[in-house]
Scaffold this motif. Structure first.
Motif, PDB file in Angstrom:
ATOM      1  N   VAL A   1      -1.645  -9.913 -88.722  1.00 28.70           N
ATOM      2  CA  VAL A   1      -2.543 -10.219 -87.613  1.00 28.70           C
ATOM      3  C   VAL A   1      -2.469 -11.702 -87.297  1.00 28.70           C
ATOM      4  O   VAL A   1      -2.542 -12.544 -88.201  1.00 28.70           O
ATOM      5  CB  VAL A   1      -3.998  -9.834 -87.948  1.00 28.70           C
ATOM      6  N   LEU A   2      -2.329 -12.013 -86.022  1.00 25.89           N
ATOM      7  CA  LEU A   2      -2.391 -13.386 -85.532  1.00 25.89           C
ATOM      8  C   LEU A   2      -3.583 -13.461 -84.584  1.00 25.89           C
ATOM      9  O   LEU A   2      -3.675 -12.671 -83.641  1.00 25.89           O
ATOM     10  CB  LEU A   2      -1.105 -13.750 -84.792  1.00 25.89           C
ATOM     11  N   VAL A   3      -4.498 -14.388 -84.833  1.00 28.70           N
ATOM     12  CA  VAL A   3      -5.697 -14.469 -84.000  1.00 28.70           C
ATOM     13  C   VAL A   3      -5.840 -15.881 -83.455  1.00 28.70           C
ATOM     14  O   VAL A   3      -5.651 -16.869 -84.173  1.00 28.70           O
ATOM     15  CB  VAL A   3      -6.964 -14.046 -84.788  1.00 28.70           C
ATOM     16  N   PHE A   4      -6.139 -15.967 -82.163  1.00 32.25           N
ATOM     17  CA  PHE A   4      -6.355 -17.239 -81.485  1.00 32.25           C
ATOM     18  C   PHE A   4      -7.835 -17.409 -81.173  1.00 32.25           C
ATOM     19  O   PHE A   4      -8.487 -16.480 -80.688  1.00 32.25           O
ATOM     20  CB  PHE A   4      -5.560 -17.296 -80.179  1.00 32.25           C
ATOM     21  N   THR A   5      -8.341 -18.618 -81.405  1.00 34.14           N
ATOM     22  CA  THR A   5      -9.718 -18.932 -81.073  1.00 34.14           C
ATOM     23  C   THR A   5      -9.806 -20.410 -80.704  1.00 34.14           C
ATOM     24  O   THR A   5      -8.829 -21.156 -80.809  1.00 34.14           O
ATOM     25  CB  THR A   5     -10.664 -18.584 -82.246  1.00 34.14           C
ATOM     26  N   GLY A   6     -10.967 -20.868 -80.250  1.00 32.31           N
ATOM     27  CA  GLY A   6     -11.105 -22.235 -79.776  1.00 32.31           C
ATOM     28  C   GLY A   6     -10.736 -22.348 -78.304  1.00 32.31           C
ATOM     29  O   GLY A   6     -10.153 -21.425 -77.728  1.00 32.31           O
ATOM     30  N   GLY A   7     -11.087 -23.463 -77.687  1.00 33.88           N
ATOM     31  CA  GLY A   7     -10.907 -23.616 -76.247  1.00 33.88           C
ATOM     32  C   GLY A   7      -9.493 -23.370 -75.766  1.00 33.88           C
ATOM     33  O   GLY A   7      -9.264 -22.611 -74.817  1.00 33.88           O
ATOM     34  N   VAL A   8      -8.499 -23.986 -76.409  1.00 32.36           N
ATOM     35  CA  VAL A   8      -7.102 -23.789 -76.020  1.00 32.36           C
ATOM     36  C   VAL A   8      -6.636 -22.399 -76.430  1.00 32.36           C
ATOM     37  O   VAL A   8      -5.979 -21.684 -75.653  1.00 32.36           O
ATOM     38  CB  VAL A   8      -6.205 -24.872 -76.646  1.00 32.36           C
ATOM     39  N   GLY A   9      -6.958 -21.993 -77.625  1.00 34.16           N
ATOM     40  CA  GLY A   9      -6.521 -20.688 -78.114  1.00 34.16           C
ATOM     41  C   GLY A   9      -7.033 -19.537 -77.275  1.00 34.16           C
ATOM     42  O   GLY A   9      -6.321 -18.549 -77.055  1.00 34.16           O
ATOM     43  N   GLU A  10      -8.258 -19.661 -76.787  1.00 35.63           N
ATOM     44  CA  GLU A  10      -8.857 -18.573 -76.008  1.00 35.63           C
ATOM     45  C   GLU A  10      -8.395 -18.543 -74.559  1.00 35.63           C
ATOM     46  O   GLU A  10      -8.278 -17.464 -73.968  1.00 35.63           O
ATOM     47  CB  GLU A  10     -10.387 -18.708 -76.033  1.00 35.63           C
ATOM     48  N   HIS A  11      -8.111 -19.699 -73.983  1.00 32.77           N
ATOM     49  CA  HIS A  11      -7.944 -19.766 -72.532  1.00 32.77           C
ATOM     50  C   HIS A  11      -6.527 -20.033 -72.043  1.00 32.77           C
ATOM     51  O   HIS A  11      -6.269 -19.888 -70.852  1.00 32.77           O
ATOM     52  CB  HIS A  11      -8.889 -20.829 -71.963  1.00 32.77           C
ATOM     53  N   ASP A  12      -5.623 -20.421 -72.925  1.00 34.97           N
ATOM     54  CA  ASP A  12      -4.259 -20.728 -72.489  1.00 34.97           C
ATOM     55  C   ASP A  12      -3.343 -19.541 -72.792  1.00 34.97           C
ATOM     56  O   ASP A  12      -2.679 -19.481 -73.827  1.00 34.97           O
ATOM     57  CB  ASP A  12      -3.749 -21.991 -73.180  1.00 34.97           C
ATOM     58  N   ALA A  13      -3.305 -18.597 -71.863  1.00 34.09           N
ATOM     59  CA  ALA A  13      -2.492 -17.388 -72.038  1.00 34.09           C
ATOM     60  C   ALA A  13      -1.006 -17.721 -72.098  1.00 34.09           C
ATOM     61  O   ALA A  13      -0.234 -17.066 -72.830  1.00 34.09           O
ATOM     62  CB  ALA A  13      -2.775 -16.398 -70.914  1.00 34.09           C
ATOM     63  N   GLU A  14      -0.581 -18.705 -71.332  1.00 32.82           N
ATOM     64  CA  GLU A  14       0.832 -19.085 -71.324  1.00 32.82           C
ATOM     65  C   GLU A  14       1.263 -19.585 -72.702  1.00 32.82           C
ATOM     66  O   GLU A  14       2.366 -19.275 -73.178  1.00 32.82           O
ATOM     67  CB  GLU A  14       1.073 -20.157 -70.261  1.00 32.82           C
TER      68      GLU A  14
END
Length: 351
Positions: free
Chosen positions: A296-309
């Motif tokens: 599992v790879l999980v993204f969180t935080g402002g950049v992690g949540e909002h930068d889909a690219e």
């Protein structure tokens, strides 16, 4: 402003205080973790005014939980007393951007709510489960013993919540998780069965990934060279903390601005993105190695949540690691802090 002081804390409201390097986040969470009131103060000067104004209109609170970046050797949240506060103040040099702000938050609450118990919830405590081979620096033993030099790790409250939520979403309690907290500060954590195995930050929150204004990992020989070349200690610290990272590469620490500039053809911004992604992918692969694989790879935080690219590029570059579930989880340090605060005070009441 109402304050209640008795009864089972697990059934009552918790004021969560998250004092950042310049901002102040306040929230009151009810027994079911519903956010009953919230306020984000962009520029906080450590005065009690914003806290008083917030509490005047908020529901009654029974306990207060603080995010504290550095807890030293603490392995869990702690009820704050004079001794604990003094210990936290002694750690200021290890987190100079954040520790004084957390202490200011503690003092402000103590002045406004003198009868309410406060709990310190540490970002470092989550990483106390890392094995010795992941925490030990290859430095002279007398240095390590004299100053307790070791890798502590940070963003633990965020990593704990994001990884737990990702495991729930994956339906795989034994999953090997790499958590990516990507914001102004950024770090990764390798997590298995809820325990931190490895992380990218170290003795201070300056190590690891490229961040908004922080350098991340730098050859220590380069730093020695800069000092010998005439840079003062204060200049070195200021440069590494405030003028490096994305800001040092592109002129701005805001990833949104960096991406816009890169799309407009700005060469500095394009390089900044390449450096950021290179270091991020490199570090994710290293965390996977510490886990013996990744599920599992999980993204969180402002950049992690909002930068889909960014997420798409990282996923493509890491395809060689094999199949994995990828999740985006909203950063909810407030939930983690409220839960740990209730647990500490319930234990105190039962002791």
């Amino acid at each position: 402003m109402a304050v209640t002081l008795s009864g089972n804390v697990a059934k009552r409201n918790v004021l969560v205080v998250n004092a950042g390097s310049s901002s102040l986040k306040l929230g009151v969470l009810g027994p079911d973790d519903t956010v009953l009131a919230a306020r984000h103060v962009e520029r906080w000067d450590a005065d009690t005014g914003p806290l008083r104004d917030f509490l005047a209109a908020a529901p009654a609170v029974d306990a207060v939980g603080h995010r504290v970046v550095h807890g030293g050797a603490a392995t869990s949240a702690l009820l704050i007393d004079d001794h604990v506060r003094a210990d936290l103040e002694r750690l200021t040099s290890l987190a100079p951007l954040h520790q004084p702000r957390a202490l200011a938050g503690i003092d402000a609450v103590g002045e406004v709510l003198p009868g309410v118990r406060q709990v310190a919830c540490f970002d470092t405590a989550f990483h106390a489960t890392m094995p010795p081979h992941a925490t030990t620096y290859a430095l002279p033993s007398q240095w390590r013993q004299k100053w307790d030099l070791r890798r502590y790790g940070f963003h633990g409250l965020s990593h704990a919540y994001a990884s737990r939520r990702a495991v729930e979403l994956a339906g795989a309690p034994d999953a090997r998780v790499v958590s990516c907290h990507l914001g102004a500060g950024a770090s990764l954590a390798a997590i298995h069965k809820g325990r931190s195995v490895d992380t990218t930050m170290g003795f201070t929150p300056l190590a690891g990934l490229v961040m908004a204004t922080r350098s991340g990992d730098v050859d220590p020989g380069l730093l020695v060279w800069l000092l010998r070349a005439g840079l003062s200690l204060d200049e070195l610290e200021d440069g590494l903390e405030h003028h490096s990272g994305l800001a040092g590469l592109s002129g701005t620490g805001d990833m949104r601005d960096v991406r816009r500039a890169a799309e407009a053809g700005d060469e500095r911004a394009m390089l900044a993105l390449r450096v950021y992604v290179h270091r991020l992918c490199q570090a994710i692969a290293a965390m996977a190695a510490s886990l013996g694989g990744i599920d599992v790879l999980v993204f969180t935080g402002g950049v992690g949540e909002h930068d889909a690219e960014l997420r798409t590029e990282v996923g493509a570059r890491l395809a060689f690691l094999g199949a994995m579930d990828v999740f985006v989880v909203e950063a909810r340090e407030d939930l983690e802090i409220a839960g740990r605060t209730r647990a500490v005070l319930d234990f105190e009441e039962c002791s």
